[in-house]
Scaffold this active site. Sequence first.
Site, PDB file in Angstrom:
ATOM      1  N   LYS A 126       0.816  -1.229   0.000  1.00 50.10           N
ATOM      2  CA  LYS A 126       0.000   0.000   0.000  1.00 50.10           C
ATOM      3  C   LYS A 126       0.845   1.273   0.000  1.00 50.10           C
ATOM      4  O   LYS A 126       0.446   2.283  -0.549  1.00 50.10           O
ATOM      5  CB  LYS A 126      -0.962  -0.007   1.186  1.00 50.10           C
ATOM      6  CG  LYS A 126      -0.275   0.093   2.540  1.00 50.10           C
ATOM      7  CD  LYS A 126      -1.251  -0.121   3.684  1.00 50.10           C
ATOM      8  CE  LYS A 126      -0.540   0.069   5.016  1.00 50.10           C
ATOM      9  NZ  LYS A 126      -1.255  -0.492   6.141  1.00 50.10           N
ATOM     10  N   ARG A 129      -7.086  -0.126  17.483  1.00 45.45           N
ATOM     11  CA  ARG A 129      -7.562   0.039  16.118  1.00 45.45           C
ATOM     12  C   ARG A 129      -8.459  -1.178  15.890  1.00 45.45           C
ATOM     13  O   ARG A 129      -9.381  -1.381  16.671  1.00 45.45           O
ATOM     14  CB  ARG A 129      -6.412   0.178  15.117  1.00 45.45           C
ATOM     15  CG  ARG A 129      -6.852   0.940  13.855  1.00 45.45           C
ATOM     16  CD  ARG A 129      -5.768   1.139  12.828  1.00 45.45           C
ATOM     17  NE  ARG A 129      -5.445  -0.090  12.104  1.00 45.45           N
ATOM     18  CZ  ARG A 129      -4.545  -0.163  11.119  1.00 45.45           C
ATOM     19  NH1 ARG A 129      -3.881   0.917  10.752  1.00 45.45           N
ATOM     20  NH2 ARG A 129      -4.299  -1.296  10.503  1.00 45.45           N
TER      21      ARG A 129
END
Length: 354
Positions: A37, A130
């Site tokens: 990414k 998260r």
Amino acid sequence: MNNCPRIEIDLSKIRTNTKILTDRCKKAGIQVAGVTKGFCAVPQIAEALVEGGIAMLADSRLENFDKIAHIPLPKILLRLPMISQVEKVVSLVDISLNSELSTIKKLSEESLKQKKIHKIILMIDLGDLREGIWNNQVIETIEEIVNLDGIKLIGVGTNLTCYGGVIPTKNNLGLLADFAKEILEKFQIQLEIISGGNSSSLYLLDREEMPKSINHLRLGESIVLGRETAFGEAIPGTYQDAFRLVAEIIELKEKPSVPIGEIGMDAFGNKPVFEDRGIRKRAILAVGRQDVSVNNLIPKDEKISILGASSDHLIIDVTDSSKEYAVGDEVSFNIEYGALLQLMTSEYVYKRII
Ligand SMILES: *Cc1c(COP(=O)(O)O)cnc(C)c1O
């Protein structure tokens, strides 16, 4: 043609970085998923990771998997799937990270439709806050997952040092290993993957504190920038400058270091402050905050300092440099991870692979 601004990408450095990390992990019985990414899954860079020995490819964005579809390695979706995208998830990737039963049920339905088995890694939150299910819900969640067709639970994983900045340790990763054991006992499922996090987990290898059953890491920043991310240390033998930004000088003038007139707000709504250092030689580069956050740039010429930036202009002080700069000259920067993401994403920045 020397198009500017451009990001120069050194594939051989990336290959070396990857090889050093995959060799290191292999010694500890750990497979590496190479995370693409950070460089928007540019195929040539992904191929360099493959040549460096990664076992899987991982990305957070579905769009990126189209670019690396030709590479015959398992693909992992890192960001929890959107229910609105389950069709693409099942068709484009082999494995997804999951924490929501409602999503997993949709993946199951879709896999049946596509006559596929979609593999999942269940994410457990070990405190970074998260993604991931909470400790006390692991077993009840798996009780539901095992009843779903079209889905195969192949692993557990965790993510640390992202939102909360929590550092991986023998203890918190040990909990992940304990869950894998409990799953084996309760469900007779021998998990293939116990995924102990990202580039922030690497330091545990050096200290020989990585729990034995951790057999998988998802590495991005450490591969592309040669840094572990628990303490920000450079990894011995790796390159930190596989990517660099090159921008061109469009103005070079001696000017005062303090603006003339009443100071209001700058282009981004902040009230700037200035130190009077007398008349300085300043260069304006044709790159700006639309392309990159300038705090994440490090000039290669150590005598240059960054004064500030607006949307399209980066202002630097070259007074102390031993080089005589001229308009039209190029100036190079090393970059930090935040800058890499932005520069690779900006359509105004040329990508040159070397
Ligand atoms: C981005 C990401 C990674 C890679 O993290 P690095 O710090 O770049 O190694 C690993 N896992 C997940 C879930 C991610 O989103």
